[in-house]
Write a protein that holds these residues in place. Structure first.
Motif, PDB file in Angstrom:
ATOM      1  N   VAL A   1       0.775  -1.169   0.000  1.00 40.23           N
ATOM      2  CA  VAL A   1      -0.064  -0.020  -0.040  1.00 40.23           C
ATOM      3  C   VAL A   1       0.904   1.276  -0.004  1.00 40.23           C
ATOM      4  CG1 VAL A   1      -2.007   1.331   1.181  1.00 40.23           C
ATOM      5  CG2 VAL A   1      -1.808  -1.334   1.105  1.00 40.23           C
TER       6      VAL A   1
ATOM      7  N   LEU B   1      -5.886   2.583   5.186  1.00 40.57           N
ATOM      8  CA  LEU B   1      -6.437   2.268   4.006  1.00 40.57           C
ATOM      9  C   LEU B   1      -6.773   0.668   4.193  1.00 40.57           C
ATOM     10  CD1 LEU B   1      -4.482   3.817   1.084  1.00 40.57           C
ATOM     11  CD2 LEU B   1      -6.808   4.197   1.497  1.00 40.57           C
ATOM     12  N   LEU B   2      -5.807  -0.051   4.863  1.00 40.66           N
ATOM     13  CA  LEU B   2      -5.850  -1.422   4.939  1.00 40.66           C
ATOM     14  C   LEU B   2      -7.220  -1.760   6.034  1.00 40.66           C
ATOM     15  CD1 LEU B   2      -2.071  -2.508   5.852  1.00 40.66           C
ATOM     16  CD2 LEU B   2      -3.304  -3.142   3.732  1.00 40.66           C
TER      17      LEU B   2
ATOM     18  N   GLU C   1     -10.044  -0.049   5.895  1.00 39.60           N
ATOM     19  CA  GLU C   1     -10.873   0.267   5.141  1.00 39.60           C
ATOM     20  C   GLU C   1     -11.353  -0.984   4.325  1.00 39.60           C
ATOM     21  OE1 GLU C   1     -12.776   3.531   1.914  1.00 39.60           O
ATOM     22  OE2 GLU C   1     -10.668   3.958   2.763  1.00 39.60           O
ATOM     23  N   VAL C   2     -10.457  -1.724   4.089  1.00 47.74           N
ATOM     24  CA  VAL C   2     -10.432  -3.139   3.282  1.00 47.74           C
ATOM     25  C   VAL C   2     -10.291  -4.375   4.167  1.00 47.74           C
ATOM     26  CG1 VAL C   2      -9.806  -2.128   0.902  1.00 47.74           C
ATOM     27  CG2 VAL C   2      -8.181  -3.310   2.357  1.00 47.74           C
TER      28      VAL C   2
ATOM     29  N   ALA D   1      -7.028  -1.679  -1.992  1.00 44.51           N
ATOM     30  CA  ALA D   1      -6.353  -0.658  -1.041  1.00 44.51           C
ATOM     31  C   ALA D   1      -5.439   0.087  -1.709  1.00 44.51           C
ATOM     32  CB  ALA D   1      -5.693  -1.377   0.107  1.00 44.51           C
ATOM     33  N   THR D   2      -4.522  -0.606  -2.572  1.00 49.90           N
ATOM     34  CA  THR D   2      -3.381   0.183  -3.329  1.00 49.90           C
ATOM     35  C   THR D   2      -4.011   1.206  -4.195  1.00 49.90           C
ATOM     36  OG1 THR D   2      -2.300  -1.712  -2.947  1.00 49.90           O
ATOM     37  CG2 THR D   2      -1.434  -0.085  -4.501  1.00 49.90           C
TER      38      THR D   2
ATOM     39  N   VAL E   1     -16.205   0.590  -0.270  1.00 46.66           N
ATOM     40  CA  VAL E   1     -15.257   1.663  -0.817  1.00 46.66           C
ATOM     41  C   VAL E   1     -15.782   2.763  -1.896  1.00 46.66           C
ATOM     42  CG1 VAL E   1     -13.252   0.040  -0.504  1.00 46.66           C
ATOM     43  CG2 VAL E   1     -14.110   0.415  -2.703  1.00 46.66           C
TER      44      VAL E   1
END
Length: 256
Positions: free
Chosen positions: A101, A132-133, A135-136, A160-161, A194
């Protein structure tokens, strides 16, 4: 008035006499999850390749936020905020999940290719990468080697990336391809999660996924738009049923 993020006008791609994309007019509305579906060979991936400029249209126009981007190069498209994920999971297998990420986040530092940057310099990205991690649903895997992740988790990492590149429009190419039922369900819900505040255009074969999360669907057949509308509208369209035929028609009718 409908707020259109991406529009194609008479988009056409020919290969030595074969028309892969034929006079396609799409309008992707801001905030929507828009699916591009169709039988094998319908032109879906070619259409994606045109939108991200991996292919050059034979004719027609592509507009992003009302501006003509038909002649833009792939890197310019990405910088404008159109970010694509591919059918095959595109992650760095021998980096940790967090490091993957972080690579995506380096774009915002304008040093995307500075892989030799000091560890301390990259650590400033850790908080954003962890967010972000989370979030997923991958925060607990942050220190795991990516090669050891199950396939569905790798696709979540790819999303995520992609989010790390701050896309205005995410293009997802077969995000659930090759997954078992449990992974399909997880990734479907992840895409829905997302999508809040974002716009997504996706190619997807799994009609259950399309029925569950998509606001609008465009059906391609032999490179042309056959039908467009909500899932209920396209699944009840006689021409769409005929195009899919056989078992695929059953899938169309049976997905809810």
């Amino acid at each position: 008035m409908v707020d259109v993020v991406l529009e194609t006008r008479n988009l056409t791609k020919e290969f030595k006499g074969f028309t892969a994309v034929n006079d396609v007019n799409l309008k992707v509305q801001r905030g929507h999850i828009h699916a591009l579906i169709g039988p094998n060979g319908a032109g879906k991936t070619t259409c994606f390749n045109l939108l991200t400029k991996f292919l050059t249209p034979t004719s027609g126009k592509i507009l992003f936020n009302g501006k003509d981007i038909t002649s833009a190069k792939p890197a310019q498209i990405a910088r404008k905020g159109i970010i694509r994920s591919f059918q095959i999971s595109a992650v760095f297998p021998h980096l940790t999940v967090l490091e993957n990420v972080r690579v995506g986040l380096q774009r915002s530092m304008h040093n995307s290719f500075h892989f030799w940057a000091s560890e301390k310099k990259l650590n400033v990205l850790n908080d954003r990468a962890m967010a972000l991690l989370a979030e997923v649903d991958l925060a607990e895997f942050a220190d795991a080697m990516t090669v050891d992740l199950p396939y569905g988790r790798k696709r979540a990492l790819e999303i995520a990336t992609t989010l790390g590149m701050e896309p205005e429009l995410m293009l997802l190419d077969e995000p659930t391809q090759g997954m078992g039922h449990e992974d399909v369900e997880r990734v479907t819900q992840l895409i829905k999660k997302v999508s809040k505040g974002r716009t997504i255009l996706m190619v997807e074969h799994n009609m259950n996924v399309v029925a569950t999360i998509c606001d609008k669907i465009s059906v391609l057949q032999q490179g042309a738009v056959l039908a467009e509308g909500s899932y209920d509208e396209v699944s009840n369209n006689a021409q769409v049923k005929e195009a899919y035929m056989g078992s695929s028609t059953t899938v169309l009718e049976g997905a809810h």
